[in-house]
Write a protein that holds these residues in place. Sequence first.
Motif, mmCIF file in Angstrom:
data_model
loop_
_atom_site.group_PDB
_atom_site.id
_atom_site.type_symbol
_atom_site.label_atom_id
_atom_site.label_comp_id
_atom_site.label_asym_id
_atom_site.label_seq_id
_atom_site.Cartn_x
_atom_site.Cartn_y
_atom_site.Cartn_z
ATOM 1 N N PHE A 277 0.835 -1.208 0.000
ATOM 2 C CA PHE A 277 0.000 0.000 0.000
ATOM 3 C C PHE A 277 0.870 1.260 0.000
ATOM 4 O O PHE A 277 0.562 2.241 -0.691
ATOM 5 N N ILE A 278 1.941 1.250 0.792
ATOM 6 C CA ILE A 278 2.851 2.404 0.830
ATOM 7 C C ILE A 278 3.474 2.630 -0.541
ATOM 8 O O ILE A 278 3.577 3.770 -1.012
ATOM 9 N N TYR B 251 2.145 1.797 -3.411
ATOM 10 C CA TYR B 251 1.084 2.336 -4.272
ATOM 11 C C TYR B 251 0.949 3.843 -4.090
ATOM 12 O O TYR B 251 0.825 4.582 -5.070
ATOM 13 N N ILE B 252 0.967 4.272 -2.840
ATOM 14 C CA ILE B 252 0.825 5.710 -2.545
ATOM 15 C C ILE B 252 1.994 6.487 -3.139
ATOM 16 O O ILE B 252 1.809 7.559 -3.729
ATOM 17 N N HIS B 253 3.223 5.941 -3.038
ATOM 18 C CA HIS B 253 4.400 6.590 -3.636
ATOM 19 C C HIS B 253 4.280 6.697 -5.154
ATOM 20 O O HIS B 253 4.833 7.611 -5.764
ATOM 21 N N THR C 74 -3.838 6.442 -4.734
ATOM 22 C CA THR C 74 -4.522 6.502 -3.442
ATOM 23 C C THR C 74 -5.982 6.133 -3.663
ATOM 24 O O THR C 74 -6.418 5.943 -4.803
ATOM 25 N N ILE C 75 -6.731 6.092 -2.601
ATOM 26 C CA ILE C 75 -8.149 5.740 -2.724
ATOM 27 C C ILE C 75 -8.910 6.809 -3.510
ATOM 28 O O ILE C 75 -9.991 6.553 -4.042
ATOM 29 N N GLN C 76 -8.336 8.020 -3.634
ATOM 30 C CA GLN C 76 -8.998 9.123 -4.342
ATOM 31 C C GLN C 76 -8.481 9.332 -5.767
ATOM 32 O O GLN C 76 -8.994 10.173 -6.492
ATOM 33 N N THR C 77 -7.477 8.577 -6.179
ATOM 34 C CA THR C 77 -6.849 8.804 -7.483
ATOM 35 C C THR C 77 -7.787 8.508 -8.641
ATOM 36 O O THR C 77 -7.894 9.288 -9.580
ATOM 37 N N THR D 223 -8.331 2.640 -8.497
ATOM 38 C CA THR D 223 -7.600 2.548 -7.228
ATOM 39 C C THR D 223 -8.553 2.542 -6.030
ATOM 40 O O THR D 223 -8.296 1.879 -5.037
ATOM 41 N N SER D 224 -9.663 3.259 -6.150
ATOM 42 C CA SER D 224 -10.642 3.268 -5.065
ATOM 43 C C SER D 224 -11.229 1.876 -4.847
ATOM 44 O O SER D 224 -11.286 1.380 -3.711
ATOM 45 N N MET E 30 -8.357 -0.578 -3.549
ATOM 46 C CA MET E 30 -7.980 -0.402 -2.138
ATOM 47 C C MET E 30 -9.111 -0.771 -1.193
ATOM 48 O O MET E 30 -8.859 -1.249 -0.085
#
Length: 198
Positions: free
Chosen positions: A114-115, A117-119, A123-126, A130-131, A134
Amino acid sequence: MKIDESLPLEYSTEENRLKILGFWIFLGAEIALFSTLFAVYFTLHNGHGDGPSAEELFKITPVMIETVLLLTSSFTIGLGIHAMRLGLKKAMMTFFVITLVLGLGFLGTEIYEFIEYIHEGATIQTSAFTSSLMTLLGTHGAHVTFGFFWGTALLIQVAKRGLTPETANKSFIFSLYWHFLDVVWIFIFSFVYLKGMM
């Protein structure tokens, strides 16, 4: 409480048999939950907009580590139940501890993933992709986390009370829950990760 000694300890009372049946019904509701999350994911998996796609995001190494850890934990929980049925309390507890450690390893790898993915900007909002991804992975991870704490509490009970019809019943129900999480992961591995990498 009438105990039927011809049955395994976890099934040895009418109450225990009803609890196991009740848990199978609960698992039916869990199947409905995960089916809905899979349906949402399959509907939205191409909706990545400007964010990364599944092909760009998924890496085989962490996914294989997670899969090996969780499938091995399914094997060790099975060995734990077998030991329980033989009345081997220490062996049963040892296999349950190994199962929970493997579950922790799975969670650690998933958090790392998950980290990553965020990098990479996911994110869940991308995006819709992705929402939905996740939400599906997070729901499964939350179930594994709950399972870890449940299994820990169960080990404490077995250590204090020994193998009784009650603790055997709880242990067996926990094993059903753990196997269910492994089955859900096989679907995630096959239809989310492998399909996404192609």
